[in-house]
Design an enzyme around this catalytic site. Structure first.
Site, PDB file in Angstrom:
ATOM      1  N   SER A 162       0.844  -1.195   0.000  1.00 33.70           N
ATOM      2  CA  SER A 162       0.000   0.000   0.000  1.00 33.70           C
ATOM      3  C   SER A 162       0.881   1.246   0.000  1.00 33.70           C
ATOM      4  O   SER A 162       1.702   1.418  -0.886  1.00 33.70           O
ATOM      5  CB  SER A 162      -0.975  -0.038   1.181  1.00 33.70           C
TER       6      SER A 162
ATOM      7  N   GLU B 282      -1.718  -2.671  -8.161  1.00 37.77           N
ATOM      8  CA  GLU B 282      -2.974  -2.905  -7.459  1.00 37.77           C
ATOM      9  C   GLU B 282      -3.459  -1.580  -6.910  1.00 37.77           C
ATOM     10  O   GLU B 282      -2.704  -0.616  -6.823  1.00 37.77           O
ATOM     11  CB  GLU B 282      -2.784  -3.906  -6.310  1.00 37.77           C
TER      12      GLU B 282
ATOM     13  N   HIS C  36      -5.180  -5.254  -1.697  1.00 41.40           N
ATOM     14  CA  HIS C  36      -5.857  -5.084  -0.414  1.00 41.40           C
ATOM     15  C   HIS C  36      -6.914  -6.175  -0.248  1.00 41.40           C
ATOM     16  O   HIS C  36      -8.122  -5.931  -0.252  1.00 41.40           O
ATOM     17  CB  HIS C  36      -6.486  -3.695  -0.337  1.00 41.40           C
TER      18      HIS C  36
END
Length: 350
Positions: free
Chosen positions: A144, A249, A320
């Protein structure tokens, strides 16, 4: 129990002397640094927990994170500022960078893992002493917002870093198995989505991967969260995309924003000479209220990747999601877009 008392009940990092933040200790050059593999994590090793992005506001998630790493056989040491807070961040910029320096300098610590993500890593990436990190290579992981740090450290030092679950992630059997295999057992695994689940479904409805453009190629792995990676464009910490396999992502982004971020990558030259592309999970990336006239994700991905002339597949277990791969940034891998697999060509750890 209040937060201050909770902090007092948890171990703190051992004190070290003041550390400089000579961010220019390893000068940025166009030349690619040789890959530097960290030592594998072994049962009994101490791992340092850091909060380079958001603060941890509740005691239970921290306790669960510590217990998960202990269940892996690791000893856990909290950074001196791991439970600090300034606004949404896990301490001041200086404090968050200091915890990273302390753990890299401490030969009793085998690796560093972020407690959680959020935001803020871009505020400290230019505060890191990359010379210190290269002198003390060790495991460094997160995903992230930590996309910023794992790519910057790899670019500036050559150290293979890890797009890995946070300490506070959901450690499913799938996630744990892949983390162990890569980071603790020194395997060079074949990364493939799981097959159909039991339950009587006629066809597999979950964890599907599919080919966008056929082919097979080899290259270094770079990538992570699209929003974070695109925000690094033009900086001295921007990855080297030449000949790389790019994986991406994201979560909670409107489709038009995904389009804009991919345009940033293209305009910055990141898509010009890739070897291949792996698209992970774009969780809750939807048109948004009043935006149902937008392109679909299928159309956006086809626009940016369909004409590159390189293998591309979509749906990899990256992102995630509870069940996720661990990926080594800077390691050599082979993409097979027809089989929807990534195969590491050598162990990422020694």
């Amino acid at each position: 129990m209040d937060r201050r008392h909770f902090l007092q009940t948890l171990p703190a990092a051992a004190p070290l002397g003041a550390l400089g933040t000579a961010a220019g200790a390893v000068p940025m050059t166009a030349e690619r640094l040789p890959a530097l593999r960290p030592r594998r994590l072994r049962p009994g090793d101490a791992i340092g927990l850091i909060s380079p992005a958001n603060a941890s506001f509740e005691r239970e998630p921290v306790a669960l994170a510590i217990e998960a790493l202990q269940a892996l056989g690791l000893k856990v040491q909290l950074g001196a500022h791991a439970l600090s807070r300034r606004g949404q961040f896990g301490g001041s910029d200086a404090e968050r960078a200091e915890d990273i320096h302390r753990f890299f300098a401490d030969d009793g610590i085998a690796g560093l893992l972020a407690l959680t993500g959020g935001s803020g890593c871009a505020r400290i990436v230019d505060r890191l002493d990359y010379g210190l990190i290269r002198q003390h290579p060790k495991f460094f992981g997160g995903f992230s917002d930590v996309t910023c740090l794992i790519n910057a450290i790899q670019r500036r030092t050559g150290l293979i870093t890890f797009h890995a679950p946070f300490a506070g992630s959901t450690w499913t059997a799938f996630t744990t198995r892949h983390f162990r295999a890569l980071v603790m057992e020194g395997e060079a695994p074949l990364l493939r989505n799981p097959g159909g689940e039991a339950g009587g479904d006629l066809v597999q409805a979950h964890d599907r991967a599919w080919t966008v453009r056929s082919g097979r190629a080899r290259g270094r792995l770079v990538g992570g969260n699209l929003a974070v990676l695109s925000a690094m464009a033009g900086s001295a910490y921007w990855p080297d995309f030449d000949g790389a396999i790019l994986f991406l992502e994201d979560i909670n982004e409107y489709i038009y924003r995904v389009d804009r971020m991919l345009a940033t990558l293209r305009l910055a030259g990141a898509l010009r000479s890739l070897a291949g592309v792996v698209l992970g999970q774009f969780t809750k990336c939807e048109p948004g209220d009043g935006n149902y006239g937008t392109l679909t994700l299928d159309e956006v991905f086809e626009d940016y990747f369909g004409a590159l002339g390189v293998p591309v597949y979509r749906g990899a277990m990256i992102g995630h999601i509870p069940r996720k791969f661990t990926l080594p940034i800077g390691a050599e891998a082979e993409i097979d877009a027809d089989a929807c697999t990534l195969r590491l060509l050598a162990p990422a750890v020694t």
